[in-house]
Scaffold this active site. Structure first.
Site, mmCIF file in Angstrom:
data_model
loop_
_atom_site.group_PDB
_atom_site.id
_atom_site.type_symbol
_atom_site.label_atom_id
_atom_site.label_comp_id
_atom_site.label_asym_id
_atom_site.label_seq_id
_atom_site.Cartn_x
_atom_site.Cartn_y
_atom_site.Cartn_z
ATOM 1 N N ASP A 178 2.263 -5.359 -5.621
ATOM 2 C CA ASP A 178 1.279 -5.863 -4.524
ATOM 3 C C ASP A 178 0.423 -4.509 -3.947
ATOM 4 O O ASP A 178 1.367 -3.939 -3.249
ATOM 5 C CB ASP A 178 2.235 -6.682 -3.403
ATOM 6 N N HIS A 179 -0.861 -4.632 -4.045
ATOM 7 C CA HIS A 179 -1.531 -3.618 -3.582
ATOM 8 C C HIS A 179 -1.827 -3.711 -2.079
ATOM 9 O O HIS A 179 -2.150 -2.659 -1.384
ATOM 10 C CB HIS A 179 -2.862 -3.826 -3.920
#
Length: 486
Positions: free
Chosen positions: A456-457
């Site tokens: 998850d950036h």
């Protein structure tokens, strides 16, 4: 027999937050005698198949739903005449205030959750609607409108007498008052609607107390797209109206099969769509020589500490990931949209994606970070066998922090896995194959695999994700790092 002597057993929430379950099998029929704790049916939720025991003694009077029916949590599924001849007062209490102006609240304000033997019972909703404004008298509305016009400088006093047609005026206040009733939805759902371009005011809510859920938003998107897809087909079909009724019937029944979306498949679809549209995914890849790891696997199979345990490459891959998380703890976190916080977990509940006859499930090993290698092997073996038998409990699929999916068992080199909701990383392991590899300056056949890490950036930067993936690869290339880094 009186109504007071009949107890209605409601579908409990067997998985903390589940909204429905399918009745797979009834073990009793009307007229059968049941005792406290006796299993009366088996239900399938979005997470597991669970047997439901009845919490009192009595005689079955009615089964409200046949097998194969999906029932909402909180809906009565079986009626039992209790031996005492009188039902507890708490069952009659909700019926008394029914004539009140707001009939929903008395039914949803019991002193505690419904006492059931599976899960946590039917949770009462904490959401409350704002009281709606009472409709004003037409004459009062007309007078108020006239006064407001004067205050606005429009000099509407002369126009007030010809107001027999003024009943049209209430339409304006009604339309202006509607936006004040903001649709009920949680912040993540509002963000999802915003990302998808959905106006929540147009969405039909299905959650408790009219709360809009993620499924409602996706249903609204699907409903909006359906007319667009159907429109091109409808236009050419118009000139040839007599002919089109022949082909569809035979085509649908002979060449297509429609499978209802429910249970695990329904939950998986909703979770994957929600994850894909919520978390910005980034996937990185690395190809690594795992020859030494494969040799260690064969050695561990002969070790007496692993007698009776299943030892395979997945065991060492799991341990490698746990070591990488220990070296990079910020990867083991989640994003709290409502609080706008990053929650770093100081424990690792390691999820293992498992393909079962019921569909894809992701049970997890609790506190995997604290287990020795033999303990981790035992937990993995138990997880896999339980999943194959379809007996994974709902609690085993809750609270995961990071996941491994082994696509290599299908002969696939790698993939771009989608995050399990609530987690920040998932590791995909590809097939281990003999390939030409430069080893000590010479090209030799080595056992090689490709790893893929999706993260998850929002909370995992490229540097952190790269370090975690590189550490996993380093351990698998040189398993002695399990000792030096641990």
């Amino acid at each position: 027999m009186t109504n007071a002597s009949v107890r209605e057993f409601k579908m409990p929430d067997v998985g903390e937050g589940l909204t429905e379950a399918e009745i797979l099998k009834w073990y009793v029929q009307p007229g059968d005698t049941v005792t406290d704790g006796q299993v009366v049916c088996e239900v399938e939720t979005a997470k597991a198949a669970v047997e439901l025991p009845i919490p009192y003694d009595g005689v079955v009077r009615a089964l409200h739903f046949p097998e194969g029916t999906t029932v909402d949590v909180g809906t009565s599924i079986i009626a039992v005449e209790v031996a005492g001849g009188a039902a507890p007062a708490q069952e009659e209490a909700p019926a008394a205030p029914a004539p009140a102006a707001e009939p929903e609240r008395p039914a949803e304000q019991p002193a505690a959750r419904q006492p059931v033997l599976v899960g946590y019972g039917v949770a009462t909703s904490s959401t409350r609607r704002r009281p709606r404004k009472q409709a004003q008298d037409p004459a009062a509305q007309q007078a108020a409108s006239a006064v407001q016009s004067e205050l606005n400088g429009h000099g509407a006093a002369p126009a007030a007498p010809p107001a027999p047609a003024a009943p049209v005026a209430p339409a304006a206040p009604a339309s202006s008052a509607a936006p004040a009733q903001r649709p009920l939805a949680k912040p993540p759902v509002r963000k999802l609607a915003k990302d998808l371009g959905v106006d929540l005011a147009t969405v039909t809510p299905t959650g408790p107390d009219g709360v809009i859920t993620r499924d409602d938003v996706h249903a609204a998107v699907a409903a909006a797209q359906a007319p667009r897809q159907a429109a091109p087909a409808a236009q050419p079909a118009a000139p040839a109206a007599p002919a089109p009724s022949v082909a569809p019937a035979s085509y649908d029944s002979v060449r297509e099969t429609r499978i209802p979306v429910k249970g695990v498949r329904k939950a998986t679809a909703a979770a994957m769509v929600g994850s894909a549209f919520t978390a910005p995914h980034v996937t990185e890849f690395v190809t690594v020589d795992v020859t030494r790891t494969m040799k260690l696997v064969e050695e561990l199979k002969q070790d007496k500490e692993f007698a009776g345990l299943r030892v395979n490459p997945l065991l060492l891959i799991a341990k490698a990931l746990l070591v990488a998380i220990r070296r990079n703890p910020d990867i083991n976190a989640s994003w709290d949209e409502a609080a706008q916080e990053i929650v770093v977990k100081h424990y690792v509940n390691l999820g293992i994606a498992a393909a079962t006859p019921r569909g894809l499930i992701v049970p997890n090993i609790k506190d995997a970070h604290a287990k020795t290698l033999p303990e981790l092997a035992a937990s993995l073996g138990e997880l896999v066998s339980t999943a194959r038998e379809g007996r994974t409990s709902p609690s085993a699929m809750q609270g995961g922090t990071v996941t491994i999916t082994n696509v290599g068992v299908f002969g696939v080199d790698t993939g771009t896995p989608i995050l399990n909701p609530g987690e920040s990383a998932i590791l995909a392991v590809g097939a281990i194959k003999l390939q030409p590899w430069v080893h000590k300056g010479k090209v030799k056949p080595r056992q090689v695999t490709t790893l893929a890490l999706s993260f998850d950036h929002r909370l995992v930067d490229g540097e952190l994700g790269s370090k975690v993936l590189a550490d996993v690869a380093a351990v698998l290339e040189q398993p002695k790092r399990l000792i030096t880094w641990a």
